[in-house]
Scaffold this active site. Structure first.
Site, PDB file in Angstrom:
ATOM      1  N   ASP A  34       0.835  -1.199   0.000  1.00  0.00           N
ATOM      2  CA  ASP A  34       0.000   0.000   0.000  1.00  0.00           C
ATOM      3  C   ASP A  34       0.873   1.253   0.000  1.00  0.00           C
ATOM      4  O   ASP A  34       2.069   1.207   0.315  1.00  0.00           O
ATOM      5  CB  ASP A  34      -0.920  -0.025   1.226  1.00  0.00           C
ATOM      6  CG  ASP A  34      -2.212   0.737   1.012  1.00  0.00           C
ATOM      7  OD1 ASP A  34      -2.240   1.619   0.135  1.00  0.00           O
ATOM      8  OD2 ASP A  34      -3.189   0.446   1.728  1.00  0.00           O
TER       9      ASP A  34
ATOM     10  N   ASP B 230      -8.295   3.861  -3.748  1.00  0.00           N
ATOM     11  CA  ASP B 230      -9.398   4.038  -2.803  1.00  0.00           C
ATOM     12  C   ASP B 230     -10.631   4.646  -3.476  1.00  0.00           C
ATOM     13  O   ASP B 230     -11.047   5.770  -3.178  1.00  0.00           O
ATOM     14  CB  ASP B 230      -8.948   4.925  -1.643  1.00  0.00           C
ATOM     15  CG  ASP B 230      -7.813   4.310  -0.837  1.00  0.00           C
ATOM     16  OD1 ASP B 230      -7.594   3.097  -0.964  1.00  0.00           O
ATOM     17  OD2 ASP B 230      -7.134   5.060  -0.104  1.00  0.00           O
TER      18      ASP B 230
ATOM     19  N   GLU C 177       3.059   5.524  -3.688  1.00  0.00           N
ATOM     20  CA  GLU C 177       3.215   6.557  -4.719  1.00  0.00           C
ATOM     21  C   GLU C 177       4.617   7.217  -4.706  1.00  0.00           C
ATOM     22  O   GLU C 177       5.161   7.405  -5.812  1.00  0.00           O
ATOM     23  CB  GLU C 177       2.132   7.628  -4.560  1.00  0.00           C
ATOM     24  CG  GLU C 177       0.743   7.183  -4.928  1.00  0.00           C
ATOM     25  CD  GLU C 177       0.027   6.431  -3.808  1.00  0.00           C
ATOM     26  OE1 GLU C 177      -1.085   5.953  -4.032  1.00  0.00           O
ATOM     27  OE2 GLU C 177       0.616   6.304  -2.720  1.00  0.00           O
TER      28      GLU C 177
END
Length: 800
Positions: free
Chosen positions: A407, A480, A410
């Site tokens: 997760d 998300d 980025e």
């Protein structure tokens, strides 16, 4: 860090010295050129250019306004092309022509512009003569650099696909005539790979934030602009078919390894399971209710009240993590855990990473603790090794987790994007490596997994992906997204374009992640309809995964009996298709194949498909048509029959999977779409192996395979089998069975089995069904067969 800083200052000084070159509107001209074994180097009156002939149909172009091309080690490319193809170079008054076994590459001397033609002189792609390759001085976040741009001519009837996953950006898929932000950040992805229906692909080897402009000059040109660099660097792939283009891309950037067979089954996840008992109760409910599932996922904040990066399962809620994972394994369920690349202060792991100079200056405002926590420097090889060691020693190895949820990669630092640009990574300034964090993060995970856990195939679920990341066993998920029909509708083109970008495995949170950051009420009719439609779509995605806020497991009391029956139907269909899907994953690894296929993969010259964003092929057989419109739970809903429009591509006939009815291609139909049905059509000439009903992917060998033949065209399929979860396939430990259907002779050939592996079935039965209306249709095992074949590994040819 001092060395990096001195190099950066020197680079900025060099940019300042030559910046006047970039402001000129006159393109640099060729003054001389030199051929060597790898390509042709051009000296320009302002700068240099190199055309590298990687293969007959794969070309690299590098261009700079600096005096010489800078030295570079690509983060994307991992192929050195030790075998050099033959090519010739010829010069005329106006141009230099390079000829390979498949291409003619012409360089105009006056402006260094490049065009690509086939050997019959039909132009495939051409750079713009005025702005084909440019470098423009810029100052971004206080950093002096160059914008690097390429611009190409684009016919009006061209369609363009790829560029990664942008889960909130657009309902469109074709980039012709529209723009796309390509800066990886929260809810925005970037994969710099573009495919054209004109038969070529492009990949830009630049890691800075970029932009694509698809409608330049009245939609006759497109351009790609990277905000920082000291050269233009792009790759040209010639197909003309999309499968060939993606194969070339994977040859250049690395093949996708095989996932374990269990990873093709259902993943059950929720935000979030908060205890060991809760995880085990999910296991019990699936198994006791006879609902197929293969993986249960432990999401974030299992560490609280400890902090992120501590790598502990809090013992008050998880008293015996090894027992928990062992119990999942006993039930033939695998376990995945979320581990983040972020460290809070005050932990041993933070201190160890800081002392190793492995932390970056990039921070995440922790939504739970409201603290600024640091990302580690994934561009630092030593930090990658330390990160792996900490996670492995504290979480993976002691408890036996089977997969890793990657997760927040980025890296997400909200709107503080200039802080990312200004960061100092071990290999350079953040502005030049803005998009490559997830690539380097998963590089460390995959390489270390292969070393330390050699007998278990890696599986990484990642929130962002960049070019080349498929080689790191990465599955991209679309972040998300909201629990809405709008978000669901967007996922379809985003999944298709992600796979058209060369990343073969993609998934979304079935049902969406959140509704205004809370759990929706899944018991409402609207949300039941949303989840049902999304689950149908998910069953025909490369990875099949439930996740998000609120209880939505298939046994949930939020579902009424009718909803449960529909969900179970598609869960069972996914498992019955296991022989088909697993064989396709072999093609991904060995042939550079794509499972979730934009229609242009199979029908590139059918212009009617150019702007269809909600249909795709799943393998070569299934035309999948998700129902993304709310039909049944609208206010004032009536009982009228519900349909959706489906275009059946020309050049093929089609069968309705649910009824066996045959239809002609080249038409748009109103396909029945009652709540229990996703419209599915199978291309004539397809061969689909269907296995038994299963509770998990490896429950039993497919000793009885229902082999559905969809007549009307010649067909072939290769069934692939191996040990399901190790890397022995890389040593040739597997088997394949080639199957061919001859339409003219109405003859089926099942060839000699090739290869073997421990535990391989020596004999099996093929139950042959020639699909017709109401025969060989739908989920259930056919009640009659057209031929029963006892197969012992030797070729059998039968006329049916």
């Amino acid at each position: 860090m001092k060395l990096i800083l001195s190099k950066t200052l020197a680079f900025v000084a060099a940019l300042t010295i030559i910046s006047f070159f970039s402001s000129s509107s006159v393109m640099a001209s060729v003054t001389s050129f030199t051929k060597d074994s790898g390509g042709v180097t051009f000296i320009l009156d302002r700068g240099a250019m190199k055309i590298k002939i990687c293969k007959d149909d794969l070309i690299e172009v590098r261009y700079t306004t600096l005096q010489t091309l800078p030295s570079k080690t690509s983060l994307i490319i991992n192929n050195n092309w030790k075998t050099q193809p033959l090519f010739t170079v010829a010069e005329s008054d106006n141009e230099i022509t390079i000829v390979t076994g498949k291409l003619k590459i012409k360089v105009t001397k006056s402006d260094n512009s490049i065009s690509y033609s086939n050997l019959n002189n039909a132009v495939i792609l051409a750079e713009d003569e005025t702005n084909g390759k440019t470098m423009t001085a810029a100052s971004i976040a206080g950093i002096k650099t160059y914008n690097c741009q390429t611009e190409f001519k684009s016919p009006l009837d061209e369609a363009l696909f790829g560029l990664g996953c942008h889960p909130e950006d657009s309902l469109a898929m074709n980039y012709k005539g529209r723009n796309q932000d390509l800066a990886i950040k929260y809810m925005t992805g970037a994969i710099p790979v573009l495919l054209s229906t004109k038969g070529y692909g492009l990949m830009w080897d630049n890691y800075s934030a970029s932009n694509f402009y698809g409608g330049e000059a009245n939609n006759t040109k497109f351009k790609y602009v990277s905000e920082s660099g000291n050269e233009v660097d792009y790759y040209f792939f010639y197909g003309p078919e999309f499968d060939t283009i993606i194969k070339l891309y994977r040859e250049a950037t690395g093949q996708a390894p095989m996932f374990p067979k269990w990873a093709l089954g259902l993943f059950q996840s929720e935000d979030r399971y908060k205890s060991q008992n809760e995880v085990l109760s999910v296991k019990d409910n699936y198994r006791n209710n006879k609902i197929p599932v293969d993986c249960i996922v432990q999401d974030w904040f299992y560490w609280e009240p400890d902090v992120i990066g501590s790598h502990v399962l809090n013992p008050s809620r998880y008293p015996d993590p090894k027992f928990m994972v062992d119990e999942l394994h006993k039930a033939n369920i695998h376990a995945m855990i979320s581990i983040w690349p972020v460290f809070a202060k005050g932990t041993k792991n933070y201190d160890e990473m800081k002392n190793a100079d492995g932390l970056s200056s990039i921070t995440w405002l922790n939504v739970m603790t409201r603290t600024f926590d640091n990302y580690y420097d994934a561009h630092n090889p030593k930090a990658r090794s330390l990160y792996w060691k900490q996670a492995k020693d504290n979480l993976i190895a002691p408890f036996g987790w089977d997969a890793w949820w990657v997760d927040q990669c980025e890296p997400d630092n909200d709107t503080l994007l200039d802080a990312r640009r200004q960061a100092d990574f071990a290999i350079g300034k953040g502005i030049d490596y803005f998009n490559s964090y997830s690539l380097m993060h998963t590089t460390g995970l995959y390489n270390n997994w292969r070393t330390d856990i050699p007998n278990k195939r890696a599986f990484f679920l990642v929130r962002q992906a960049f070019a080349g990341q498929q080689r790191n066993a990465a599955t991209l998920w679309s972040s998300d997204i909201t629990c809405t029909f709008k978000a669901f509708k967007i996922q379809v083109p985003q999944g298709i374009n992600s796979c058209a970008s060369g990343i073969p495995y993609w998934t979304s949170d079935i049902g969406g992640y959140h509704f205004n950051w809370r759990a929706p009420d899944w018991s409402t009719s609207a949300n039941r309809e949303l989840f049902t439609r999304w689950f149908q779509f998910g069953s025909f995605c490369p990875v099949f995964r439930i996740h998000g806020k609120g209880e939505r497991a298939l046994f949930s009391k939020n579902w009424d009996a009718d909803t449960k029956a529909i969900l179970l139907k598609y869960d069972n269909l996914r498992y019955r298709l296991a022989p088909y899907i697993y064989s396709l994953t072999w093609k991904v690894t060995t042939e550079g194949y794509t499972i979730m296929r934009a229609l242009a993969f199979d029908f590139r010259t059918d212009v009617a498909i150019n702007n269809i964003s909600d249909q795709y092929m799943f393998g070569s057989a299934f035309l999948v048509n998700p129902v993304t419109e709310q039909m049944y739970s609208l206010a004032g809903n009536t009982a009228n029959e519900k349909t959706r429009k489906v275009y059946l591509p020309k050049s093929a006939d089609w069968f309705d999977f649910w009824t066996g009815e045959k239809l002609t291609g080249g038409q748009t139909i109103n396909a029945p779409a009652p709540i229990e049905t996703i419209p599915l059509f199978v291309k004539a000439g397809s061969i689909i192996p269907m296995g038994p009903f299963l509770q998990y992917a490896t429950e039993k060998s497919a000793d009885q395979i229902e082999l559905r033949i969809y007549p009307g065209a010649d067909g072939n399929f290769t069934i692939y089998e191996d040990e399901n979860d190790n890397y022995n396939y890389e040593k040739g430990v597997y088997s394949t069975i080639d199957i061919k259907w001859d339409e003219a002779k109405q003859t089926l050939t099942i060839a000699d089995r090739k290869g073997e592996y421990p535990g391989m079935l020596k004999e099996r039965t093929f139950n042959i069904v020639i699909t017709t209306k109401n025969h060989g249709a739908g989920l259930n095992i056919s009640d009659s067969y057209d031929k029963v074949i006892k197969y012992n590994g030797k070729e059998i040819k039968v006329k049916i």
